[in-house]
Write a protein that holds these residues in place. Structure first.
Motif, PDB file in Angstrom:
ATOM      1  N   ASN A  51      78.559  40.782  40.718  1.00 31.99           N
ATOM      2  CA  ASN A  51      79.346  41.069  41.928  1.00 31.99           C
ATOM      3  C   ASN A  51      79.861  42.502  41.912  1.00 31.99           C
ATOM      4  O   ASN A  51      79.882  43.173  42.935  1.00 31.99           O
ATOM      5  CB  ASN A  51      80.512  40.094  42.041  1.00 31.99           C
ATOM      6  CG  ASN A  51      80.047  38.680  42.348  1.00 31.99           C
ATOM      7  OD1 ASN A  51      78.952  38.493  42.862  1.00 31.99           O
ATOM      8  ND2 ASN A  51      80.868  37.701  42.017  1.00 31.99           N
ATOM      9  N   ILE A  52      80.281  42.947  40.730  1.00 30.05           N
ATOM     10  CA  ILE A  52      80.788  44.322  40.624  1.00 30.05           C
ATOM     11  C   ILE A  52      79.664  45.316  40.897  1.00 30.05           C
ATOM     12  O   ILE A  52      79.869  46.345  41.552  1.00 30.05           O
ATOM     13  CB  ILE A  52      81.420  44.564  39.232  1.00 30.05           C
ATOM     14  CG1 ILE A  52      82.638  43.672  39.053  1.00 30.05           C
ATOM     15  CG2 ILE A  52      81.800  46.033  39.073  1.00 30.05           C
ATOM     16  CD1 ILE A  52      83.275  43.760  37.690  1.00 30.05           C
ATOM     17  N   PHE A  53      78.467  45.030  40.401  1.00 28.55           N
ATOM     18  CA  PHE A  53      77.326  45.900  40.702  1.00 28.55           C
ATOM     19  C   PHE A  53      77.118  46.010  42.214  1.00 28.55           C
ATOM     20  O   PHE A  53      76.894  47.098  42.746  1.00 28.55           O
ATOM     21  CB  PHE A  53      76.050  45.345  40.047  1.00 28.55           C
ATOM     22  CG  PHE A  53      75.955  45.608  38.567  1.00 28.55           C
ATOM     23  CD1 PHE A  53      76.394  46.805  38.021  1.00 28.55           C
ATOM     24  CD2 PHE A  53      75.412  44.651  37.714  1.00 28.55           C
ATOM     25  CE1 PHE A  53      76.306  47.056  36.662  1.00 28.55           C
ATOM     26  CE2 PHE A  53      75.327  44.895  36.350  1.00 28.55           C
ATOM     27  CZ  PHE A  53      75.774  46.095  35.812  1.00 28.55           C
ATOM     28  N   GLU A 107      71.889  51.629  41.019  1.00 24.79           N
ATOM     29  CA  GLU A 107      71.999  50.594  39.968  1.00 24.79           C
ATOM     30  C   GLU A 107      72.306  51.222  38.618  1.00 24.79           C
ATOM     31  O   GLU A 107      73.178  50.752  37.877  1.00 24.79           O
ATOM     32  CB  GLU A 107      70.700  49.793  39.894  1.00 24.79           C
ATOM     33  CG  GLU A 107      70.745  48.684  38.846  1.00 24.79           C
ATOM     34  CD  GLU A 107      69.460  47.896  38.762  1.00 24.79           C
ATOM     35  OE1 GLU A 107      69.303  47.090  37.818  1.00 24.79           O
ATOM     36  OE2 GLU A 107      68.592  48.085  39.649  1.00 24.79           O
ATOM     37  N   TYR A 108      71.592  52.298  38.283  1.00 22.39           N
ATOM     38  CA  TYR A 108      71.828  52.961  37.001  1.00 22.39           C
ATOM     39  C   TYR A 108      73.218  53.591  36.949  1.00 22.39           C
ATOM     40  O   TYR A 108      73.897  53.555  35.916  1.00 22.39           O
ATOM     41  CB  TYR A 108      70.768  54.032  36.758  1.00 22.39           C
ATOM     42  CG  TYR A 108      69.402  53.485  36.385  1.00 22.39           C
ATOM     43  CD1 TYR A 108      69.236  52.165  35.981  1.00 22.39           C
ATOM     44  CD2 TYR A 108      68.274  54.307  36.432  1.00 22.39           C
ATOM     45  CE1 TYR A 108      67.982  51.663  35.643  1.00 22.39           C
ATOM     46  CE2 TYR A 108      67.011  53.821  36.098  1.00 22.39           C
ATOM     47  CZ  TYR A 108      66.875  52.488  35.710  1.00 22.39           C
ATOM     48  OH  TYR A 108      65.636  52.006  35.370  1.00 22.39           O
ATOM     49  N   GLU A 109      73.661  54.197  38.055  1.00 20.55           N
ATOM     50  CA  GLU A 109      75.010  54.792  38.092  1.00 20.55           C
ATOM     51  C   GLU A 109      76.067  53.721  37.902  1.00 20.55           C
ATOM     52  O   GLU A 109      77.056  53.942  37.184  1.00 20.55           O
ATOM     53  CB  GLU A 109      75.217  55.518  39.420  1.00 20.55           C
ATOM     54  CG  GLU A 109      74.434  56.814  39.559  1.00 20.55           C
ATOM     55  CD  GLU A 109      74.536  57.406  40.945  1.00 20.55           C
ATOM     56  OE1 GLU A 109      74.155  58.580  41.121  1.00 20.55           O
ATOM     57  OE2 GLU A 109      74.999  56.703  41.870  1.00 20.55           O
ATOM     58  N   ALA A 110      75.896  52.577  38.537  1.00 17.33           N
ATOM     59  CA  ALA A 110      76.864  51.482  38.399  1.00 17.33           C
ATOM     60  C   ALA A 110      76.924  51.009  36.957  1.00 17.33           C
ATOM     61  O   ALA A 110      78.016  50.781  36.402  1.00 17.33           O
ATOM     62  CB  ALA A 110      76.477  50.335  39.327  1.00 17.33           C
ATOM     63  N   LYS A 111      75.770  50.856  36.310  1.00 15.91           N
ATOM     64  CA  LYS A 111      75.740  50.394  34.912  1.00 15.91           C
ATOM     65  C   LYS A 111      76.422  51.404  33.997  1.00 15.91           C
ATOM     66  O   LYS A 111      77.198  51.020  33.101  1.00 15.91           O
ATOM     67  CB  LYS A 111      74.301  50.166  34.476  1.00 15.91           C
ATOM     68  CG  LYS A 111      73.655  48.932  35.087  1.00 15.91           C
ATOM     69  CD  LYS A 111      72.223  48.758  34.583  1.00 15.91           C
ATOM     70  CE  LYS A 111      71.619  47.462  35.117  1.00 15.91           C
ATOM     71  NZ  LYS A 111      70.223  47.268  34.628  1.00 15.91           N
ATOM     72  N   ALA A 112      76.167  52.680  34.203  1.00 10.55           N
ATOM     73  CA  ALA A 112      76.769  53.718  33.363  1.00 10.55           C
ATOM     74  C   ALA A 112      78.278  53.780  33.566  1.00 10.55           C
ATOM     75  O   ALA A 112      79.048  53.870  32.591  1.00 10.55           O
ATOM     76  CB  ALA A 112      76.131  55.069  33.672  1.00 10.55           C
ATOM     77  N   LEU A 160      83.870  52.424  31.710  1.00 10.18           N
ATOM     78  CA  LEU A 160      85.166  51.767  31.947  1.00 10.18           C
ATOM     79  C   LEU A 160      85.531  50.857  30.789  1.00 10.18           C
ATOM     80  O   LEU A 160      86.706  50.739  30.424  1.00 10.18           O
ATOM     81  CB  LEU A 160      85.121  50.944  33.245  1.00 10.18           C
ATOM     82  CG  LEU A 160      85.375  51.652  34.570  1.00 10.18           C
ATOM     83  CD1 LEU A 160      85.360  50.640  35.713  1.00 10.18           C
ATOM     84  CD2 LEU A 160      86.713  52.414  34.575  1.00 10.18           C
ATOM     85  N   GLU A 161      84.525  50.198  30.202  1.00  7.85           N
ATOM     86  CA  GLU A 161      84.779  49.261  29.107  1.00  7.85           C
ATOM     87  C   GLU A 161      85.094  49.982  27.800  1.00  7.85           C
ATOM     88  O   GLU A 161      85.898  49.501  26.988  1.00  7.85           O
ATOM     89  CB  GLU A 161      83.564  48.350  28.911  1.00  7.85           C
ATOM     90  CG  GLU A 161      83.349  47.372  30.070  1.00  7.85           C
ATOM     91  CD  GLU A 161      82.081  46.566  29.931  1.00  7.85           C
ATOM     92  OE1 GLU A 161      82.017  45.471  30.511  1.00  7.85           O
ATOM     93  OE2 GLU A 161      81.147  47.030  29.247  1.00  7.85           O
ATOM     94  N   SER A 163      74.552  50.431  28.158  1.00  7.43           N
ATOM     95  CA  SER A 163      74.408  50.058  29.569  1.00  7.43           C
ATOM     96  C   SER A 163      73.033  49.516  29.932  1.00  7.43           C
ATOM     97  O   SER A 163      72.878  48.829  30.943  1.00  7.43           O
ATOM     98  CB  SER A 163      74.694  51.266  30.453  1.00  7.43           C
ATOM     99  OG  SER A 163      73.690  52.263  30.275  1.00  7.43           O
ATOM    100  N   GLY A 164      72.045  49.854  29.117  1.00  3.42           N
ATOM    101  CA  GLY A 164      70.686  49.458  29.461  1.00  3.42           C
ATOM    102  C   GLY A 164      69.977  50.456  30.350  1.00  3.42           C
ATOM    103  O   GLY A 164      68.849  50.211  30.780  1.00  3.42           O
TER     104      GLY A 164
END
Length: 275
Positions: A4-6, A16-21, A26-27, A40-41
């Motif tokens: 959902n956050i993605f 998609e890659y920017e969201a994962k990074a 943040l974590e 992040s993958g």
């Protein structure tokens, strides 16, 4: 939950890659590019391109060095920045689209306006939009109702020039008293008003018929240009009359009456536009 956050970040123009990074940072932060890719993958071949994009947009910060490290802009700050940018974009779009829509819709049309009050309201709107020059041909009665708007225009730097029928006195406008205002009122059987705003729109019509008064408003260059130029030629004539009245009246009669009769098509020499 993470999916959902993605989706939410994608709605904020993250790839998609920017969201994962960004979520990885943040974590846990700060991290090197290698660590962000690992956690992040995001493929290592893409990670620095992704991080550079986020940094240029202001979503993450970079600590330069032999091994740069990255940290995210806090989520609340990111949302705040996105909201401010979105509001600015909406405001700009609203203004730009309104101006485009107005010019696109209006520049080829001629609009009919009925009623004296409605005509004066449109003239006021034209005055309020002007930024360079207002040419106004008007009788005293209507000038008094427009004076406040004209003064405001002059105060913001607009050149206001009035061709006046009747005794109009102004401390903010260039006023040219027409040399035969009373005769024109009698010959034409009524009062008209003509305004040219910034040589780009005109309102012209009869205003002495109450609710039956009628005028046209247009941005059509085929009318704006000749109407504006006729007003300018009126100003030429008044300047010439001011300096050479005696000579001209010797040739063409008082107030150039012989010229008016020469170009009249009615035996009484009056105009019969208003039936």
């Amino acid at each position: 939950m993470k999916e959902n956050i993605f989706d939410i970040l994608k709605n904020l123009n993250f790839t998609e890659y920017e969201a994962k990074a960004y979520l990885t940072l943040l974590e846990e932060a700060p991290l090197t590019g290698y660590a962000v890719a690992k956690n992040s993958g995001v493929p290592r071949s893409k990670i620095y391109e992704v991080l550079d994009s986020l940094a240029m947009r202001g979503d993450i910060l970079v600590s330069p060095g032999n091994t740069p490290q990255y940290t995210p802009v806090p989520a609340k700050e990111l949302i705040k920045n996105r909201r401010i940018k979105a509001e600015k974009n909406f405001e700009l779009a609203e203004k730009s689209l309104a101006e485009f829509e107005s010019s696109a819709n209006d520049r080829e049309n001629i609009w009919n306006i009925m009623g004296r009050n409605e005509i004066l309201d449109k003239v006021k709107a034209c005055i309020s939009k002007a930024t360079k020059r207002i040419l106004l041909e008007v009788w005293k009665e209507e000038f008094e109702e427009l004076e406040s708007e004209l003064r405001q225009a002059a105060n913001r730097g607009v050149n206001v020039t009035v061709i006046a029928y009747g005794e109009i006195v102004s401390d903010f406008a260039n006023v040219y008293l027409h040399y035969m205002g009373d005769e024109i009122t009698e010959e034409y059987g009524g009062r008209w008003i003509v305004i040219s705003g910034d040589d780009s729109e005109v309102v012209a019509g009869i205003v002495s018929l109450g609710e039956d008064s009628r005028a046209a408003w247009t941005m059509h260059v085929g009318l704006v240009m000749p109407i504006t130029e006729v007003m300018i030629h009126d100003l030429y004539l008044m300047e010439i009359m001011e300096k050479h009245r005696e000579l001209l009246e010797e040739s063409f009669g008082k107030n150039l009456v012989h010229l008016r009769r020469k170009f009249s098509i009615y035996p009484d020499f009056k105009k019969h536009y208003v039936k």
